[in-house]
Write an enzyme that holds these catalytic residues in place. Structure first.
Site, PDB file in Angstrom:
ATOM      1  N   ASN A 156      -9.958  -2.681  -7.492  1.00 23.28           N
ATOM      2  CA  ASN A 156      -9.083  -1.723  -8.183  1.00 23.28           C
ATOM      3  C   ASN A 156      -9.511  -1.455  -9.619  1.00 23.28           C
ATOM      4  O   ASN A 156      -9.079  -0.458 -10.221  1.00 23.28           O
ATOM      5  CB  ASN A 156      -7.639  -2.215  -8.186  1.00 23.28           C
ATOM      6  CG  ASN A 156      -6.951  -2.074  -6.849  1.00 23.28           C
ATOM      7  OD1 ASN A 156      -5.985  -2.781  -6.560  1.00 23.28           O
ATOM      8  ND2 ASN A 156      -7.427  -1.161  -6.000  1.00 23.28           N
TER       9      ASN A 156
ATOM     10  N   ASP B 100       0.824  -1.212   0.000  1.00 26.52           N
ATOM     11  CA  ASP B 100       0.000   0.000   0.000  1.00 26.52           C
ATOM     12  C   ASP B 100       0.856   1.259   0.000  1.00 26.52           C
ATOM     13  O   ASP B 100       1.954   1.285   0.554  1.00 26.52           O
ATOM     14  CB  ASP B 100      -0.915  -0.011   1.229  1.00 26.52           C
ATOM     15  CG  ASP B 100      -2.013   1.031   1.135  1.00 26.52           C
ATOM     16  OD1 ASP B 100      -2.419   1.381   0.007  1.00 26.52           O
ATOM     17  OD2 ASP B 100      -2.483   1.501   2.185  1.00 26.52           O
TER      18      ASP B 100
END
Length: 255
Positions: A74, A26
């Protein structure tokens, strides 16, 4: 390797190393934006961290490393960023063959792989085939992946078996369901690491991480290299894993 880094690696390798490490990579986009750069440049820099962490995990003796590369959610990001991520994945698959073979690392991929564009699937499948004989560690890329989606796919597969008369519903247990999952051939993760300071698991390895130690670090993924990974593993090693028992039982003071 710097002496202090070599000493840290030796310390970690001398203790219990988790068989399977999961990583939520991340912070790429935020890292780039904070430096006035396009978000895709953060993802490109993050690819260097993938190489560094893979090498380190292999050196200390991990059997499996699973990286959350692209989630099912995503796909909802801006089209330009999604396309850029797919291109980076294509480049990784085309460029990492020698690196993986030299380190005896087998590549695997799990998720809704049919959603990946053909220009990604072709080099991905080729790299998986080229490294199929490697045995020292398996590197699994989670692509178009979600933990809930993984469990749903496993349940659907078991329902199909039951409908075909190949599975007695009364024989269904945790082991049977776990084996039907995309990650069913991997050991359960001992530790799940997330970079960039966020403290949630974001639909990653929901089934397998039931008893995983969670390690959250502030460092964004593009700067998370050998030292960051080793420090996360050392944090895992300093924890007492009880699996529902008491600390006294684990230490042998109680039966």
């Amino acid at each position: 390797m710097k002496p202090e880094l070599a000493a840290l690696q030796a310390e970690v390798a001398s203790a219990e190393v988790p068989r399977h490490v999961g990583v939520i990579m991340d912070g790429n986009g935020r890292w780039a934006v904070a430096r006035g750069r396009p978000r895709i440049e953060g993802h490109r820099e993050g690819a260097e961290s993938v190489r560094a962490v893979t090498r380190t995990a292999r050196r200390i003796g991990c059997e499996a490393l699973t990286l959350y590369a692209f989630s099912s959610q995503n796909w909802g990001r801006p089209a330009e960023e999604v396309t850029g991520l797919m291109v980076l994945l294509q480049e990784y698959c085309e460029n990492e063959r020698d690196e993986l073979l030299e380190n005896d690392v087998r590549l695997s991929a799990v998720g809704e792989l049919e959603r990946l564009p053909d220009f990604v699937r072709a080099p991905l499948d080729a790299l998986i085939a080229a490294t199929a004989h490697c045995k020292s560690m398996v590197l699994t890329l989670c692509l178009s992946y979600g933990g809930q989606e993984e469990i749903l796919a496993g349940v659907r597969e078991l329902c199909r078996r039951a409908a075909a008369g190949k599975l007695d519903p009364e024989a269904l247990d945790l082991g049977v369901l776990g084996a039907a999952l995309w990650t069913g051939d991997l050991p359960e993760p001992g530790v799940l690491v997330r970079t960039s300071g966020e403290q949630r698991i974001s639909n990653f390895l929901l089934w397998g991480s039931a008893y995983a130690e969670l390690v959250f670090v502030e460092t964004a993924w593009p700067e998370f290299r050998e030292e960051g990974f080793l420090l996360a593993i050392r944090e895992f090693q300093r924890r007492q894993r009880r699996f529902g028992l008491t600390g006294e039982q684990i230490e042998g003071d109680l039966p």
